[in-house]
Design a protein around this motif. Sequence first.
Motif, PDB file in Angstrom:
ATOM      1  N   GLY A   5       3.917 -29.164 -39.454  1.00 24.70           N
ATOM      2  CA  GLY A   5       5.079 -28.375 -38.558  1.00 24.70           C
ATOM      3  C   GLY A   5       4.951 -26.862 -39.014  1.00 24.70           C
ATOM      4  O   GLY A   5       4.952 -25.880 -38.512  1.00 24.70           O
ATOM      5  N   TYR A   8       1.748 -25.098 -38.100  1.00 27.84           N
ATOM      6  CA  TYR A   8       1.838 -24.546 -36.698  1.00 27.84           C
ATOM      7  C   TYR A   8       2.917 -23.258 -36.764  1.00 27.84           C
ATOM      8  O   TYR A   8       2.542 -22.524 -35.838  1.00 27.84           O
ATOM      9  CB  TYR A   8       2.242 -25.840 -35.815  1.00 27.84           C
ATOM     10  CG  TYR A   8       2.200 -25.330 -34.434  1.00 27.84           C
ATOM     11  CD1 TYR A   8       0.922 -25.696 -33.720  1.00 27.84           C
ATOM     12  CD2 TYR A   8       3.313 -25.016 -33.776  1.00 27.84           C
ATOM     13  CE1 TYR A   8       0.575 -25.047 -32.484  1.00 27.84           C
ATOM     14  CE2 TYR A   8       3.055 -24.393 -32.523  1.00 27.84           C
ATOM     15  CZ  TYR A   8       1.906 -24.722 -32.000  1.00 27.84           C
ATOM     16  OH  TYR A   8       1.624 -24.118 -30.349  1.00 27.84           O
ATOM     17  N   LEU A   9       3.944 -23.424 -37.356  1.00 26.13           N
ATOM     18  CA  LEU A   9       4.860 -22.321 -37.421  1.00 26.13           C
ATOM     19  C   LEU A   9       4.024 -20.859 -37.753  1.00 26.13           C
ATOM     20  O   LEU A   9       4.261 -20.080 -37.315  1.00 26.13           O
ATOM     21  CB  LEU A   9       6.286 -22.698 -38.141  1.00 26.13           C
ATOM     22  CG  LEU A   9       7.363 -21.917 -38.012  1.00 26.13           C
ATOM     23  CD1 LEU A   9       7.966 -21.376 -36.737  1.00 26.13           C
ATOM     24  CD2 LEU A   9       8.412 -22.182 -39.121  1.00 26.13           C
ATOM     25  N   PHE A  12       2.096 -19.817 -35.200  1.00 23.00           N
ATOM     26  CA  PHE A  12       2.792 -19.182 -33.940  1.00 23.00           C
ATOM     27  C   PHE A  12       3.395 -17.862 -34.401  1.00 23.00           C
ATOM     28  O   PHE A  12       3.485 -16.947 -33.549  1.00 23.00           O
ATOM     29  CB  PHE A  12       3.905 -20.262 -33.642  1.00 23.00           C
ATOM     30  CG  PHE A  12       4.946 -19.886 -32.601  1.00 23.00           C
ATOM     31  CD1 PHE A  12       4.129 -19.866 -31.168  1.00 23.00           C
ATOM     32  CD2 PHE A  12       6.044 -19.425 -32.458  1.00 23.00           C
ATOM     33  CE1 PHE A  12       5.002 -19.514 -30.090  1.00 23.00           C
ATOM     34  CE2 PHE A  12       6.887 -19.177 -31.552  1.00 23.00           C
ATOM     35  CZ  PHE A  12       6.087 -19.211 -30.174  1.00 23.00           C
ATOM     36  N   GLN A  56      12.330 -24.645 -36.185  1.00 22.30           N
ATOM     37  CA  GLN A  56      11.574 -25.686 -37.028  1.00 22.30           C
ATOM     38  C   GLN A  56      11.276 -26.964 -36.482  1.00 22.30           C
ATOM     39  O   GLN A  56      10.140 -27.607 -36.548  1.00 22.30           O
ATOM     40  CB  GLN A  56      12.345 -25.576 -38.461  1.00 22.30           C
ATOM     41  CG  GLN A  56      12.512 -24.440 -39.279  1.00 22.30           C
ATOM     42  CD  GLN A  56      13.414 -24.887 -40.507  1.00 22.30           C
ATOM     43  OE1 GLN A  56      14.132 -25.805 -40.317  1.00 22.30           O
ATOM     44  NE2 GLN A  56      13.322 -23.901 -41.120  1.00 22.30           N
ATOM     45  N   ALA A  59       8.374 -26.680 -33.754  1.00 26.64           N
ATOM     46  CA  ALA A  59       7.163 -26.840 -34.589  1.00 26.64           C
ATOM     47  C   ALA A  59       6.752 -28.011 -34.915  1.00 26.64           C
ATOM     48  O   ALA A  59       5.850 -28.507 -34.824  1.00 26.64           O
ATOM     49  CB  ALA A  59       7.130 -25.684 -35.732  1.00 26.64           C
ATOM     50  N   LYS A  62       5.746 -30.082 -32.018  1.00 26.81           N
ATOM     51  CA  LYS A  62       4.264 -29.710 -31.546  1.00 26.81           C
ATOM     52  C   LYS A  62       3.446 -30.501 -32.341  1.00 26.81           C
ATOM     53  O   LYS A  62       2.356 -30.747 -31.886  1.00 26.81           O
ATOM     54  CB  LYS A  62       4.349 -28.252 -31.617  1.00 26.81           C
ATOM     55  CG  LYS A  62       4.984 -27.269 -30.622  1.00 26.81           C
ATOM     56  CD  LYS A  62       4.608 -27.744 -29.233  1.00 26.81           C
ATOM     57  CE  LYS A  62       3.684 -26.559 -28.923  1.00 26.81           C
ATOM     58  NZ  LYS A  62       3.318 -26.806 -27.411  1.00 26.81           N
TER      59      LYS A  62
END
Length: 102
Positions: A5, A8-9, A12, A56, A59, A62
């Motif tokens: 996560g 991915y954050l 992003f 958070q 993410a 996801k």
Amino acid sequence: MPTAGATYLAHFVGSGDASKVLLANPEELAANIVQKCSVNANPTMFKSGLTVANLQDWANQKMGGGSPIQSGGMTAQHNNDQDIQLCVDALNAEATARREKR
């Protein structure tokens, strides 16, 4: 080791903003933490009221965090962590082998 996560954050909003989000007060508005270009690029994401905790959680979801238990009794996050660890172990073994050849 960073979580899927968190990774991915970073993808992003960028690594700098991801670090800020991960260290921020969970109740703070996410739009107050990240750069304006991230907010402008994702206006529907940074809608009014989106907190750091919400961002958070998004993410993590996801990347499978908090997902139901999968076959083998593990979550997608745990499976992903194991895959990453296997790659790290293989790279470390390769680096050791190269040093020993010298």
